[in-house]
Each structure stands twice: as C-alpha cells, then as structure tokens.
Design a protein around this motif. Structure first.
Motif, PDB file in Angstrom:
ATOM      1  N   CYS A  34       0.826  -1.220   0.000  1.00  0.00           N
ATOM      2  CA  CYS A  34       0.000   0.000   0.000  1.00  0.00           C
ATOM      3  C   CYS A  34       0.856   1.265   0.000  1.00  0.00           C
ATOM      4  O   CYS A  34       0.324   2.371  -0.028  1.00  0.00           O
ATOM      5  N   ASN A  35       2.196   1.086   0.099  1.00  0.00           N
ATOM      6  CA  ASN A  35       3.147   2.199   0.078  1.00  0.00           C
ATOM      7  C   ASN A  35       3.078   3.124   1.290  1.00  0.00           C
ATOM      8  O   ASN A  35       3.756   4.142   1.323  1.00  0.00           O
ATOM      9  N   ARG A  36       2.251   2.778   2.286  1.00  0.00           N
ATOM     10  CA  ARG A  36       2.191   3.645   3.458  1.00  0.00           C
ATOM     11  C   ARG A  36       3.390   3.384   4.357  1.00  0.00           C
ATOM     12  O   ARG A  36       4.004   2.320   4.322  1.00  0.00           O
ATOM     13  N   ARG A  37       3.730   4.409   5.171  1.00  0.00           N
ATOM     14  CA  ARG A  37       4.895   4.293   6.044  1.00  0.00           C
ATOM     15  C   ARG A  37       4.486   4.209   7.507  1.00  0.00           C
ATOM     16  O   ARG A  37       3.487   4.794   7.908  1.00  0.00           O
ATOM     17  N   PHE A  38       5.279   3.520   8.292  1.00  0.00           N
ATOM     18  CA  PHE A  38       5.057   3.448   9.741  1.00  0.00           C
ATOM     19  C   PHE A  38       6.395   3.277  10.452  1.00  0.00           C
ATOM     20  O   PHE A  38       7.417   3.015   9.808  1.00  0.00           O
TER      21      PHE A  38
END
Ligand code: ZN
Length: 176
Positions: A34-38
């Motif tokens: 999803c290409n999201r960062r955490f």
C-alpha cells in the motif's frame, strides 16, 4: 512485520536511527503493497521465567511492588523505589542474559536494597534466602556490621593520611 494498514506480510526499512541513550532503535518502514509508512521501535527484551515455566516481560513495577512490602514503615519513598528498580534493571541488562529467573532477580535486588535501607534488606533477604533460624539473621546482621566497620575503618585511615600529609607549620588553628 505486518503492515498495520493493510496487513501485508512484509515491509521495507527506509531509515534506522538509534536513540540517544543507545537503548532502542527506531525504524521507518514502508509497505510494498500500500506504500504507506510506519515506525517501529526496537528494544532488547528482558524476560522473566517464572517458577511455573511461564515467561513474562520484565517489569520495573513488579520489582517496586516486591520491595515495597519489605520497606513498610521504613524511611523509603516512591522515588527511592523507582531508582532501585532502575538500578536492578540496569544490572540485569548488564549481565547480558535475555531470560532471567526469580533467583537472579532477587540477587540483583539485594545489593541496591542493602544500600537503601538495612532493615528492609534484612526483611527481603529473610524471605528471598529463606532464613529459617535466628542464626541466619545473625549471620546476615554480622556481615552488615562487619561491612559497616570496614567502611568506618577505611574512612579513618583516609583521614589519618590527609592529616599526615599536611605540613604542620601551615595549619591554622580554628579559633584564632
Ligand atoms: Zn500496507
């Protein structure tokens, strides 16, 4: 580790930073799905193996609870207990073992507790080391006494040395 947004099974580390005290590392991760960062924070785990064989994470709060009982009615406050628990954790981490048993933890408590309050120390030691006779108490008290005398003697020697080193002619009497 799983992406917290889409539960994708993998993630890529894009940045790593060690905390100032060196006790943890922060990693910025990106999910390839999803290409999201955490961000994840990694610390070395310290586990306690209980007598039942169950493992649980080390907790300073449990140290405080255990020692607080021995400190009832003694001039020991919550800050003292927090400092003691911190010292215990530091010495356990310095020991380099990731899994600890109750015996090792008790042992790590004895030293700092002895410095904090001798009566609380005796109470704690009597339970931890299963004192079952007056002789056990006597031995522990004698060892505390011997240490105290040793300390007093070494302070005395230090005083004597300083006095000897001072050239007597330059000593100004107190009441002039
Ligand atoms: Zn994702």
């Amino acid at each position: 580790m799983h992406c917290p947004f889409c539960r994708h099974a993998d993630s890529r580390v894009v940045d790593s930073r060690t905390s100032d005290d060196g006790a943890s590392i922060r990693r910025r991760r990106q999910c390839p799905a999803c290409n999201r960062r955490f961000t994840t924070i990694e610390t070395a785990s310290l586990s306690v193996v209980k007598r039942s064989g169950v493992t649980e994470p080390f907790s300073r709060e449990k140290i405080v609870t255990g020692v607080r009982k021995a400190c009832q009615g003694r001039p020991v406050n919550e800050d003292d207990l927090a400092v003691l628990a911190q010292k215990v954790e530091e010495s356990l981490r310095a020991g380099g073992s990731a899994e600890l048993d109750a015996y090792e933890i008790g042992l790590a408590i004895l030293g700092p507790l002895r410095e904090l309050d001798e009566v609380a120390y005796l109470r704690f030691a009597s339970v931890y080391q299963a004192f079952d006779s007056l002789e056990d108490f006597e031995t522990a008290i004698n060892s505390l006494r011997a240490e105290r005398e040793e300390r007093a003697a070494s302070f005395g020697e230090a005083d004597a040395r300083t006095a000897d080193d001072e050239p007597s002619g330059d000593v100004v009497p107190d009441q002039v």
